[in-house]
Design a protein around this motif. Structure first.
Motif, mmCIF file in Angstrom:
data_model
loop_
_atom_site.group_PDB
_atom_site.id
_atom_site.type_symbol
_atom_site.label_atom_id
_atom_site.label_comp_id
_atom_site.label_asym_id
_atom_site.label_seq_id
_atom_site.Cartn_x
_atom_site.Cartn_y
_atom_site.Cartn_z
ATOM 1 N N ALA A 58 1.178 -0.989 -0.291
ATOM 2 C CA ALA A 58 -0.201 -0.007 0.058
ATOM 3 C C ALA A 58 0.806 1.235 -0.029
ATOM 4 C CB ALA A 58 -1.053 0.143 0.990
ATOM 5 N N ALA A 59 2.115 1.686 0.986
ATOM 6 C CA ALA A 59 2.551 2.355 0.587
ATOM 7 C C ALA A 59 3.951 2.710 -0.542
ATOM 8 C CB ALA A 59 3.638 2.394 2.076
ATOM 9 N N SER A 61 1.782 1.983 -3.379
ATOM 10 C CA SER A 61 1.181 3.505 -4.068
ATOM 11 C C SER A 61 0.741 4.188 -4.011
ATOM 12 C CB SER A 61 -0.087 2.303 -4.363
ATOM 13 O OG SER A 61 0.292 0.828 -4.479
ATOM 14 N N ALA A 62 1.198 5.137 -2.711
ATOM 15 C CA ALA A 62 0.724 5.888 -1.872
ATOM 16 C C ALA A 62 1.711 7.058 -2.508
ATOM 17 C CB ALA A 62 1.160 5.902 -0.497
ATOM 18 N N PRO A 63 1.651 8.584 -2.218
ATOM 19 C CA PRO A 63 2.802 9.595 -3.071
ATOM 20 C C PRO A 63 3.719 9.306 -2.388
ATOM 21 C CG PRO A 63 0.815 10.253 -1.671
ATOM 22 C CD PRO A 63 0.582 8.948 -1.165
ATOM 23 N N LYS A 64 4.202 8.741 -1.618
ATOM 24 C CA LYS A 64 5.659 9.091 -1.776
ATOM 25 C C LYS A 64 6.337 8.397 -2.692
ATOM 26 C CE LYS A 64 9.848 9.402 1.675
ATOM 27 N NZ LYS A 64 10.396 8.676 2.655
ATOM 28 N N TYR A 65 6.156 7.014 -2.678
ATOM 29 C CA TYR A 65 6.460 6.484 -3.722
ATOM 30 C C TYR A 65 6.111 6.696 -4.780
ATOM 31 C CZ TYR A 65 9.152 5.210 -0.031
ATOM 32 O OH TYR A 65 10.028 5.089 1.501
ATOM 33 N N GLU A 68 2.507 4.273 -9.434
ATOM 34 C CA GLU A 68 1.634 4.759 -10.748
ATOM 35 C C GLU A 68 1.894 5.120 -11.620
ATOM 36 O OE1 GLU A 68 -2.309 6.111 -9.635
ATOM 37 O OE2 GLU A 68 -2.620 6.238 -11.108
ATOM 38 N N PRO A 150 9.562 -0.183 -0.046
ATOM 39 C CA PRO A 150 8.088 0.473 -1.170
ATOM 40 C C PRO A 150 10.199 0.581 -2.692
ATOM 41 C CG PRO A 150 7.716 1.048 0.807
ATOM 42 C CD PRO A 150 8.753 0.549 1.609
ATOM 43 N N TYR B 121 -2.801 5.179 8.673
ATOM 44 C CA TYR B 121 -2.855 3.757 8.089
ATOM 45 C C TYR B 121 -4.278 3.357 7.864
ATOM 46 C CZ TYR B 121 -2.441 -0.861 6.658
ATOM 47 O OH TYR B 121 -1.797 -1.985 5.715
ATOM 48 N N ILE B 125 -6.879 3.175 4.604
ATOM 49 C CA ILE B 125 -7.988 2.167 4.355
ATOM 50 C C ILE B 125 -8.944 2.248 4.800
ATOM 51 C CG2 ILE B 125 -8.130 -0.049 4.471
ATOM 52 C CD1 ILE B 125 -5.259 0.390 3.935
ATOM 53 N N PHE B 136 -6.936 8.024 1.003
ATOM 54 C CA PHE B 136 -6.248 7.332 1.099
ATOM 55 C C PHE B 136 -4.775 7.295 0.886
ATOM 56 C CE2 PHE B 136 -3.391 4.613 -1.261
ATOM 57 C CZ PHE B 136 -2.852 3.439 -0.454
ATOM 58 N N MET B 137 -4.599 8.273 -0.273
ATOM 59 C CA MET B 137 -3.464 9.404 -0.655
ATOM 60 C C MET B 137 -3.501 10.354 0.525
ATOM 61 S SD MET B 137 -2.416 7.961 -3.611
ATOM 62 C CE MET B 137 -2.872 7.225 -4.523
ATOM 63 N N PHE B 140 -1.763 8.178 3.594
ATOM 64 C CA PHE B 140 -0.339 7.247 3.377
ATOM 65 C C PHE B 140 0.472 8.007 3.306
ATOM 66 C CE2 PHE B 140 -1.073 2.612 3.622
ATOM 67 C CZ PHE B 140 -1.561 2.580 3.741
ATOM 68 N N GLY B 141 0.539 9.367 2.639
ATOM 69 C CA GLY B 141 1.287 10.142 2.882
ATOM 70 C C GLY B 141 1.969 10.938 4.052
ATOM 71 N N ARG B 143 1.449 9.291 6.399
ATOM 72 C CA ARG B 143 2.532 8.512 7.272
ATOM 73 C C ARG B 143 4.137 8.419 7.321
ATOM 74 N NH1 ARG B 143 2.437 3.077 5.512
ATOM 75 N NH2 ARG B 143 2.809 1.575 7.643
ATOM 76 N N GLU B 144 4.492 8.955 5.747
ATOM 77 C CA GLU B 144 5.610 9.173 6.312
ATOM 78 C C GLU B 144 6.580 9.439 6.505
ATOM 79 O OE1 GLU B 144 7.101 6.601 4.083
ATOM 80 O OE2 GLU B 144 4.980 5.309 3.192
ATOM 81 N N ARG B 157 12.153 0.617 8.909
ATOM 82 C CA ARG B 157 10.710 1.118 8.708
ATOM 83 C C ARG B 157 9.776 0.890 9.370
ATOM 84 N NH1 ARG B 157 8.094 3.831 3.606
ATOM 85 N NH2 ARG B 157 6.358 2.265 3.921
#
Lengths: 179, 398
Positions: A58-59, A61-65, A68, A150, B121, B125, B136-137, B140-141, B143-144, B157
């Protein structure tokens, strides 16, 4: 084909001939390269989480990595996807579901095994309830790590793309025409 | 909802349809939901668990005590510190070791950082399940940065294995408090955006308000813990009820709400993120100086590793610790994780591995709760309720 002036020209089964020609054309050099290029940038993994590596998937596909940018877009329905990511451990109960999902996906389809558990059991190597994915599925790329970062998943996508563009994985063969 | 459906069977009198949802479904939970529907109304729902059962408890019986630390983290990958901490607390009670105060504070610090990113998280979800990809975006962003902080502290990580018997593995880097402050200020700013995007969004409110209401009595009867319990108005938190680590010295509130619906569960998580930030600030302010590793074990280190520890403030166990023997007895420890109460129970017969090992996870209780909540609701409410529980299947199946 058009009839000749005197009588008929023998052409055989027209549809079969057309199919043969299409397969020949699709496997011919410039067209094949374009085809493989197209496939490599539209890898859609099916939304099927087998174990805990799904958190890192999931990480990815999320913004930082942002996977897409490689044309990697997780999608819901297995009939619209061409990539199965085995995320971590595959238990016996889940393996049946994984086979179902794999069989539902249209050709050409690929499998990536993510995580140490998907390679040889990892930390759960002596568990009574796991299956090695390579025993039941044709895995193209393995990602080591527990869980893989990721970046490692992104690298696996790029490796798979390279393999596809070398023409190793996708082969179109003549299919039987069902009447 | 067409993607949900795999096969359909009809009941004998022809009134109810049995829908099999999953295990490959948009929520990507590793379980099959067997729902009996009457038109669009779900009459009953039976979660079919066990898709991720990996026999953690059985494997623990053949692993040595230190090898179990990474093992207990795997079931709950988004919230690893809670399991790690609960296991080490139980083991320390068995061994009779007391970690130094600085180690207690560092444990609390990591636990709270982990709680925040575990809640993000859950929010992300949940967003996917109710069809809000933006949530979600964003979640999760956001969260980093927290994962990055934890990575600076521990080196990994999400699977930290940071907490070891007798202390923690590494000391805090010198510029760590400044970085934490920077991240916390960023998260504070973002939480206001979440208010605008999510909390005050009419679509989200329509999907979540009044959906899956859990009454106070039912919550207590079913043994629910964590944010799901507090959203029903029960102020129960292990950090207050049975304080461990540095929590007795720290001032924080238990967030509760009275409604008990999906929206309340979401809002409790957001409130807890704010409380966790308060705790992190206090922990960094009150952090005492001193060793990060118990004196009893420090003496057992060989000279080269002692020197390494003094220079780098990193603990490396020598090989003899692999043969750590715990005295015969039983011990139990409980910890408030991101999803609820984690209980770990060890029975030792004096050998190098436990005789019996048991993890009680909050997610398994949530599976029971899920079955209870999805009764006489619409089919489209299933993902809204499922997401609001922050259910993590590997944790429930172990």
């Amino acid at each position: 084909m058009v009839c000749g002036l005197k009588g008929m020209m023998w052409v055989g089964n027209l549809e079969k001939a057309a199919r043969k020609a299409a397969v020949w054309l699709v496997n011919k050099r410039p067209i094949r390269d374009i085809r493989d290029w197209g496939i490599s940038f539209s890898l859609w993994p099916v939304h099927f989480t087998t174990a805990c590596c799904g958190a890192e998937f999931a990480a990815t596909s999320a913004p930082k990595y942002d996977a897409e940018r490689f044309g990697f877009l997780p999608f819901v329905a297995s009939r619209q996807c061409n990539l199965l990511l085995i995320e971590g451990t595959l238990t016996k109960k889940m393996a049946k579901a994984a086979l179902w999902v794999y069989e539902q996906m249209p050709e050409p389809k690929f499998v990536i095994a993510m995580g140490a558990c998907a390679i040889d059991g990892g930390i759960f190597w002596n568990s009574y309830n796991i299956v090695r994915p390579m025993d039941i599925l044709p895995v193209s790329v393995f990602i080591p790590g527990c869980p893989p970062r990721p970046e490692a998943v992104a690298q696996a996508i790029i490796m798979l793309q390279k393999k596809i563009r070398k023409g190793e994985l996708v082969k179109y063969e003549e299919m039987e025409v069902v009447k | 909802m067409s993607e949900f459906v795999e096969t359909i069977s009809r009941s004998e009198d022809g009134r109810f349809l049995e829908l099999l949802i999953g295990p490959q479904h948009p929520a990507s939970g590793h379980m099959r939901l067997v729902a009996e529907v009457d038109g669009d109304v779900v009459v009953s729902l039976r979660p079919n668990l066990g898709y991720v059962h990996r026999s953690v408890e059985k494997i623990a019986e053949v692993k040595k005590f230190l090898q179990i630390i990474p093992l207990v983290e795997r079931p709950s990958l988004a919230d690893t510190t809670a399991n790690n901490l609960a296991y080490v607390l139980a083991l320390e009670r068995l061994l009779g070791v007391e970690p130094p105060p600085r180690a207690q504070y560092l444990r609390t610090l990591l636990a709270e950082i982990n709680r925040i990113h575990s809640h993000f998280y859950g929010i992300g979800i949940h967003g996917v399940m109710i069809g809000s990809s933006t949530a979600f975006m964003w979640a999760f962003g956001d969260r980093e940065p927290l994962i990055h902080l934890a990575q600076e502290l521990t080196g990994a990580r999400i699977t930290y294995s940071y907490i070891i018997p007798g202390g923690v593995r590494r000391d805090m880097p010198p510029d760590f408090p400044d970085k934490v402050e920077k991240v916390l200020r960023y998260i504070e700013r973002r939480l206001e955006d979440y208010d605008k995007l999510y909390v005050r969004n009419p679509v989200v409110r329509a999907r979540l308000e009044g959906v899956g209401v859990l009454k106070k009595e039912d919550a207590i009867r079913l043994g629910i813990t964590g944010p799901n319990l507090r959203a029903s108005g029960v102020p129960y938190d292990v950090r207050k009820a049975d304080p461990y680590c540095a929590y007795p010295d720290i001032d924080f509130n238990v967030i509760t709400r009275e409604e008990g619906d999906a929206m309340a569960r979401f809002l409790v998580r957001v409130g807890e993120i704010r409380e966790s930030m308060k705790i992190i600030r206090q922990v960094l302010k009150k952090m005492p100086d001193g060793p990060i590793f118990a004196e009893k074990y420090y003496k057992m280190l060989p000279p080269n590793l002692k020197k390494y520890y003094e220079e780098t403030k990193e603990v490396k166990f020598p090989g003899i610790f692999a043969n750590l023997r715990a005295p015969a007895g039983e011990s139990v420890a409980r910890v408030e994780g991101g999803r609820g109460e984690v209980v770990i129970y060890i029975v030792s017969k004096g050998g190098m591995n436990p005789y019996r090992f048991r993890i009680v996870t909050p997610s398994f209780r949530n599976a029971v709760l899920f079955e209870h909540l999805v009764r006489n609701v619409r089919v489209a409410d299933i993902p809204a309720i499922y997401g609001s529980l922050d259910y993590f299947p590997p944790e429930a199946d172990r």
